[in-house]
Scaffold this active site. Structure first.
Site, PDB file in Angstrom:
ATOM      1  N   TYR A  22      44.837  -3.084 -28.634  1.00  0.00           N
ATOM      2  CA  TYR A  22      43.982  -4.093 -28.014  1.00  0.00           C
ATOM      3  C   TYR A  22      44.545  -4.433 -26.624  1.00  0.00           C
ATOM      4  O   TYR A  22      45.664  -4.928 -26.507  1.00  0.00           O
ATOM      5  CB  TYR A  22      43.920  -5.378 -28.851  1.00  0.00           C
ATOM      6  CG  TYR A  22      43.314  -5.230 -30.240  1.00  0.00           C
ATOM      7  CD1 TYR A  22      42.512  -4.139 -30.585  1.00  0.00           C
ATOM      8  CD2 TYR A  22      43.538  -6.198 -31.207  1.00  0.00           C
ATOM      9  CE1 TYR A  22      41.961  -4.028 -31.852  1.00  0.00           C
ATOM     10  CE2 TYR A  22      42.989  -6.099 -32.478  1.00  0.00           C
ATOM     11  CZ  TYR A  22      42.207  -5.007 -32.801  1.00  0.00           C
ATOM     12  OH  TYR A  22      41.661  -4.903 -34.059  1.00  0.00           O
ATOM     13  N   HIS A  55      45.731   1.515 -38.869  1.00  0.00           N
ATOM     14  CA  HIS A  55      44.449   1.090 -38.283  1.00  0.00           C
ATOM     15  C   HIS A  55      43.276   1.911 -38.815  1.00  0.00           C
ATOM     16  O   HIS A  55      42.185   1.384 -39.051  1.00  0.00           O
ATOM     17  CB  HIS A  55      44.541   1.173 -36.752  1.00  0.00           C
ATOM     18  CG  HIS A  55      43.713   0.168 -36.029  1.00  0.00           C
ATOM     19  ND1 HIS A  55      44.072  -0.387 -34.841  1.00  0.00           N
ATOM     20  CD2 HIS A  55      42.519  -0.388 -36.326  1.00  0.00           C
ATOM     21  CE1 HIS A  55      43.131  -1.232 -34.430  1.00  0.00           C
ATOM     22  NE2 HIS A  55      42.178  -1.254 -35.327  1.00  0.00           N
TER      23      HIS A  55
HETATM   24  N1  LIG Z   1      40.936  -3.588 -38.346  1.00  0.00           N
HETATM   25  C1  LIG Z   1      40.021  -3.223 -37.502  1.00  0.00           C
HETATM   26  O1  LIG Z   1      39.734  -2.037 -37.324  1.00  0.00           O
HETATM   27  C2  LIG Z   1      39.285  -4.269 -36.725  1.00  0.00           C
HETATM   28  C3  LIG Z   1      38.083  -3.954 -36.077  1.00  0.00           C
HETATM   29  C4  LIG Z   1      37.421  -4.952 -35.375  1.00  0.00           C
HETATM   30  C5  LIG Z   1      37.944  -6.230 -35.338  1.00  0.00           C
HETATM   31  N2  LIG Z   1      39.125  -6.509 -35.970  1.00  0.00           N
HETATM   32  C6  LIG Z   1      39.700  -7.854 -35.936  1.00  0.00           C
HETATM   33  O2  LIG Z   1      38.740  -8.751 -36.488  1.00  0.00           O
HETATM   34  C7  LIG Z   1      38.535  -9.835 -35.598  1.00  0.00           C
HETATM   35  C8  LIG Z   1      37.136 -10.367 -35.762  1.00  0.00           C
HETATM   36  O3  LIG Z   1      36.150  -9.377 -35.581  1.00  0.00           O
HETATM   37  P1  LIG Z   1      35.178  -9.351 -34.328  1.00  0.00           P
HETATM   38  O4  LIG Z   1      35.746 -10.200 -33.249  1.00  0.00           O
HETATM   39  O5  LIG Z   1      34.886  -7.932 -34.046  1.00  0.00           O
HETATM   40  O6  LIG Z   1      33.804  -9.959 -34.898  1.00  0.00           O
HETATM   41  P2  LIG Z   1      33.320 -11.404 -35.356  1.00  0.00           P
HETATM   42  O7  LIG Z   1      34.473 -12.235 -35.696  1.00  0.00           O
HETATM   43  O8  LIG Z   1      32.284 -11.157 -36.395  1.00  0.00           O
HETATM   44  O9  LIG Z   1      32.569 -11.945 -34.062  1.00  0.00           O
HETATM   45  C9  LIG Z   1      33.217 -12.273 -32.864  1.00  0.00           C
HETATM   46  C10 LIG Z   1      32.211 -12.800 -31.876  1.00  0.00           C
HETATM   47  O10 LIG Z   1      31.593 -13.960 -32.417  1.00  0.00           O
HETATM   48  C11 LIG Z   1      31.639 -15.021 -31.490  1.00  0.00           C
HETATM   49  N3  LIG Z   1      31.866 -16.266 -32.262  1.00  0.00           N
HETATM   50  C12 LIG Z   1      32.850 -16.540 -33.118  1.00  0.00           C
HETATM   51  N4  LIG Z   1      32.687 -17.760 -33.645  1.00  0.00           N
HETATM   52  C13 LIG Z   1      31.572 -18.273 -33.079  1.00  0.00           C
HETATM   53  C14 LIG Z   1      30.885 -19.492 -33.216  1.00  0.00           C
HETATM   54  N5  LIG Z   1      31.308 -20.427 -34.059  1.00  0.00           N
HETATM   55  N6  LIG Z   1      29.762 -19.675 -32.478  1.00  0.00           N
HETATM   56  C15 LIG Z   1      29.309 -18.712 -31.634  1.00  0.00           C
HETATM   57  N7  LIG Z   1      29.925 -17.526 -31.465  1.00  0.00           N
HETATM   58  C16 LIG Z   1      31.043 -17.310 -32.186  1.00  0.00           C
HETATM   59  C17 LIG Z   1      32.806 -14.746 -30.600  1.00  0.00           C
HETATM   60  O11 LIG Z   1      32.558 -15.340 -29.341  1.00  0.00           O
HETATM   61  P3  LIG Z   1      33.547 -16.453 -28.697  1.00  0.00           P
HETATM   62  O12 LIG Z   1      34.762 -15.719 -28.273  1.00  0.00           O
HETATM   63  O13 LIG Z   1      32.742 -16.996 -27.585  1.00  0.00           O
HETATM   64  O14 LIG Z   1      33.816 -17.475 -29.766  1.00  0.00           O
HETATM   65  C18 LIG Z   1      32.805 -13.223 -30.541  1.00  0.00           C
HETATM   66  O15 LIG Z   1      31.969 -12.784 -29.509  1.00  0.00           O
HETATM   67  C19 LIG Z   1      38.857  -9.249 -34.221  1.00  0.00           C
HETATM   68  O16 LIG Z   1      39.186 -10.256 -33.289  1.00  0.00           O
HETATM   69  C20 LIG Z   1      40.009  -8.335 -34.529  1.00  0.00           C
HETATM   70  O17 LIG Z   1      41.237  -9.048 -34.483  1.00  0.00           O
HETATM   71  C21 LIG Z   1      39.777  -5.542 -36.662  1.00  0.00           C
END
Ligand SMILES: NC(=O)c1ccc[n+]([C@@H]2O[C@H](COP(=O)([O-])OP(=O)(O)OC[C@H]3O[C@@H](n4cnc5c(N)ncnc54)[C@H](OP(=O)(O)O)[C@@H]3O)[C@@H](O)[C@H]2O)c1
Length: 332
Positions: free
Chosen positions: A56, A132
């Site tokens: 990241y 990962h």
């Molecule tokens: N293991 C893996 O392969 C893998 C893959 C993908 C992700 N991840 C991890 O999982 C975490 C979460 O997944 P993700 O970030 O892809 O998806 P997510 O958590 O489903 O969605 C993130 C998005 O939602 C928005 N958001 C969050 N809370 C909100 C709220 N209360 N109101 C409005 N918008 C909101 C965020 O914007 P704002 O920033 O504006 O709040 C961001 O744009 C990542 O940060 C990462 O650390 C791991």
């Protein structure tokens, strides 16, 4: 915040913070100062589990997320749990905004990765070290052997696999106990529910990444929402295409109705749904904004009964939905 266990020993906040979006995949990175301030603030709000990865980062600084997480958590290191990951890098020849992934979980690569992650995080141990993505060229037993070695040395305390399947998990777990899997899971992406009985049997926790379908389930986006096609993966995600809002109307209405019923927000309902399903599911919503982080932790206070969840699952299974992002391609 309420705590949960991942595997036998790893106690974490019931909701963790996904730190990826501060520097990666969700548009231009936030400034270092704001990133450090907001991650530190998340701890004050109640998050103790923080998710990052060696990959990241930004074009200029491809590993910066770990550095920023390390700086933000330095003074409270013993009160938090850091998750980081090894085993992939991006295909720099790829022209997609979400570049294809190249996997490498060879022993040599893992040993280099763990040292680099410890240095960037400025810590002497990683609480949960995740593979990962599965590397078809390395047997699960070989990866598990290296993990056992790192646990013995105290460099990592627990290990797990991201996007694990049952066979891989069983083989790896037989060599070195797996604490958690970290897989995609949301109301729009339920494929890994088939893994739940195995996780229960083996006492392995489930960290749900992208729990709000990359933000779609918050209900705060609409067909006019625009995303940077060079820096923001959402510009390429099917659920954010204008026609998807039409296709997902039933789902968005369901979330809106339930929000009224439970005096909550769609984000909170979408996470309460998984939190109430199993005591070993830990969602890690990604958020850069303190207001969103605060909103998201309150999901823990919404209690849905098992009957409500069964009803919800039935509705989700039968309703029209658009496609949802399923992850970047892996180079074969
Ligand atoms: N293991 C893996 O392969 C893998 C893959 C993908 C992700 N991840 C991890 O999982 C975490 C979460 O997944 P993700 O970030 O892809 O998806 P997510 O958590 O489903 O969605 C993130 C998005 O939602 C928005 N958001 C969050 N809370 C909100 C709220 N209360 N109101 C409005 N918008 C909101 C965020 O914007 P704002 O920033 O504006 O709040 C961001 O744009 C990542 O940060 C990462 O650390 C791991």
């Amino acid at each position: 915040m309420e705590k949960r266990f991942l595997g036998n020993n790893l106690e974490v906040s019931a909701i963790g913070l996904g730190c990826m979006g501060f520097s990666h995949a969700y548009g231009a990175a936030l400034s270092d100062k704001e990133t450090i301030t907001n991650i530190r603030k998340a701890y004050d709000i109640g998050y103790t589990l923080f998710d990052t990865a060696e990959v990241y980062g930004t074009k200029e600084d491809p590993h910066c997320n770990e550095v920023l997480v390390g700086k933000a958590l330095k003074e409270i290191r013993n009160n938090v749990q850091i998750v980081t990951k090894f085993g992939i890098h991006f295909d720099e020849n790829s022209t997609q905004v979400n570049k294809s992934l190249i996997t490498d979980s060879s022993r040599k690569t893992i040993l280099n990765s763990v040292e680099a992650s410890l240095r960037r995080l400025n810590t002497d141990h990683i609480d949960l070290y995740l593979q990962h993505r599965i590397d078809v060229n390395t047997e699960p037993e070989a990866v598990a052997d290296v993990m056992a070695e790192l646990i013995k040395e105290g460099k990592i305390l627990n290990w797990g696999i991201s996007e694990a399947n049952e066979e891989y998990l069983r083989r790896a777990n037989a060599i070195c106990k797996v604490a958690a899997v970290e897989n995609r899971y949301s109301m729009m992406y339920r494929d890994y529910e088939s893994l739940f009985s195995t996780l229960e049997e083996l006492n392995i926790g489930f960290i749900a990444f992208s729990p709000m379908a990359n933000g779609f389930l918050t209900g705060k986006y609409n067909k006019d929402s625009k995303f940077d096609s060079k820096l923001d993966y959402r510009s390429n995600m099917p659920q954010f295409k204008p026609k998807a809002y039409e296709q997902n109307q039933q789902l968005l209405k369901l979330l809106a109705d339930m929000s009224i019923e439970h005096n909550a927000t769609p984000s909170q309902i979408s996470m309460a749904w998984m939190l109430c399903k199993k005591p070993w599911i830990v969602p890690i919503p990604g958020s850069r904004k303190i207001s969103h982080m605060t909103e998201n932790v309150a999901a823990i206070d919404i209690k849905l009964s098992q009957d409500e969840i069964i009803q919800l699952d039935k509705m989700l299974a039968s309703m029209n939905m658009s496609e949802v992002f399923g992850g970047s391609k892996i180079v074969k």
